[in-house]
Design an enzyme around this catalytic site. Sequence first.
Site, PDB file in Angstrom:
ATOM      1  N   GLU A  85      -9.323   4.757  -4.162  1.00 29.71           N
ATOM      2  CA  GLU A  85      -9.737   4.703  -2.759  1.00 29.71           C
ATOM      3  C   GLU A  85      -9.295   5.951  -1.992  1.00 29.71           C
ATOM      4  OE1 GLU A  85      -9.394  -0.139  -2.961  1.00 29.71           O
ATOM      5  OE2 GLU A  85      -7.895   1.003  -1.840  1.00 29.71           O
ATOM      6  N   PHE A 127       0.960   3.273   7.691  1.00 32.21           N
ATOM      7  CA  PHE A 127      -0.336   3.458   8.339  1.00 32.21           C
ATOM      8  C   PHE A 127      -1.415   2.955   7.396  1.00 32.21           C
ATOM      9  CE2 PHE A 127      -4.150   6.205   8.842  1.00 32.21           C
ATOM     10  CZ  PHE A 127      -4.557   5.737  10.085  1.00 32.21           C
ATOM     11  N   ALA A 170      -9.421   3.747   3.187  1.00 30.62           N
ATOM     12  CA  ALA A 170      -9.558   5.191   2.995  1.00 30.62           C
ATOM     13  C   ALA A 170     -10.740   5.590   2.124  1.00 30.62           C
ATOM     14  CB  ALA A 170      -8.276   5.749   2.377  1.00 30.62           C
ATOM     15  N   HIS A 215       0.829  -1.207   0.000  1.00 34.07           N
ATOM     16  CA  HIS A 215       0.000   0.000   0.000  1.00 34.07           C
ATOM     17  C   HIS A 215       0.863   1.256   0.000  1.00 34.07           C
ATOM     18  CE1 HIS A 215      -3.920  -1.913   0.680  1.00 34.07           C
ATOM     19  NE2 HIS A 215      -3.268  -2.766   1.442  1.00 34.07           N
ATOM     20  N   PRO A 216       0.499   2.240  -0.795  1.00 31.98           N
ATOM     21  CA  PRO A 216       1.194   3.529  -0.701  1.00 31.98           C
ATOM     22  C   PRO A 216       0.803   4.238   0.593  1.00 31.98           C
ATOM     23  CG  PRO A 216      -0.699   3.723  -2.160  1.00 31.98           C
ATOM     24  CD  PRO A 216      -0.600   2.263  -1.779  1.00 31.98           C
ATOM     25  N   ILE A 247      -5.374   2.141   6.540  1.00 27.10           N
ATOM     26  CA  ILE A 247      -6.767   2.450   6.824  1.00 27.10           C
ATOM     27  C   ILE A 247      -7.550   2.284   5.531  1.00 27.10           C
ATOM     28  CG2 ILE A 247      -6.458   4.919   6.361  1.00 27.10           C
ATOM     29  CD1 ILE A 247      -8.551   5.486   8.547  1.00 27.10           C
TER      30      ILE A 247
END
Length: 343
Positions: free
Chosen positions: A95, A126, A130, A72-73, A128
């Site tokens: 997203e 981190f 999004a 994930h970026p 989430i």
Amino acid sequence: MGAILRLLLPPRMMELAFEEKDFLACCGSTDFAKQMALISPFSSIEAAIDAARDIWFNKVDVNGWLEAFAAHPKIGESKSANNKSETSAQWSKGEQSTALATATGSSLQELAEWNARYWKKFGFVFLICASGRSTSEILAELKRRYPNRPIVEFEIAAQEQMKIIELRLEKLFSSNEKPASTGNQYSAIAVKKVEDRVSVIGGHLTSASEGSASKTLQIPTRTRPPITTHVLDVCPAAGMDVLLEMWKGSQPRPMFGESDKGGWVLQGCSTTDKDGRSGQLTNIVEFANPGMYKISFNTGKYSPGGFFPYVSILFEIKETQKLEHFHVPLLLSPFSFMTYRGS
């Protein structure tokens, strides 16, 4: 979520086979993608999501979780150097579209600073789900989670990854639907409308209340026992004995401060594996019997000289919850422990 989408889409959309690269777009863990591809095709989106949850939480190890996180970026960035899928990169961009649309120069700078701070403390990005969240919402959640102990944050990140997997599986099924040559076809526009309707109903979020609502629409077929656990001690705690008991005493429930000798009946026992996960504590059944349960962990044998000779966790399954899943993990250190209801 899967049950809602299943009601909205025609059955022919569900009978699709996918390859490993397709599932790699849903989750950056190569082990997860391989295991999903091995059991594809799926009869429905819900069947795919159920299988994904079982694989992600019970069969992918810690290294697999970290590999998925690394794909994930960072929030506010367009691409991760560890992402092996162009489709995944495109989905990540979509997203984050709400976050980027609501960002300002100062909020992006603050987000970058907090991303760096989070990475330094926890060692992974981190994470989430999004979709639909503004920059301010994401920043607030990052700041709220930052004080967590690493072991707690690791579990939360895994739960957020599962939300993303569910969302992307729905995209995968929708984007690969092949319209029939006769009338009443589902065009790309129609699929988009279905996605929008699902988003309005509840989106990709998998809160407890949403889980209960979806189960009223369709009784799921379980892929694991209704009660599970695992133990983490900074790293997974292997070789710990675990007992599951149910209250069968003369009173409806054990009373605080009173002796409960003879009231607990053993339901199953196991020993944690190398990933800290217990084996089956009960059979795989459609519903759990309502009542009081107790999971006990032989922490003294696992860590001689520690403060806790053993740990017991009591919880209740109500009549209205018997179709739900109850994952009760133990997070352990020599002088403290904590628990919560997981996924």
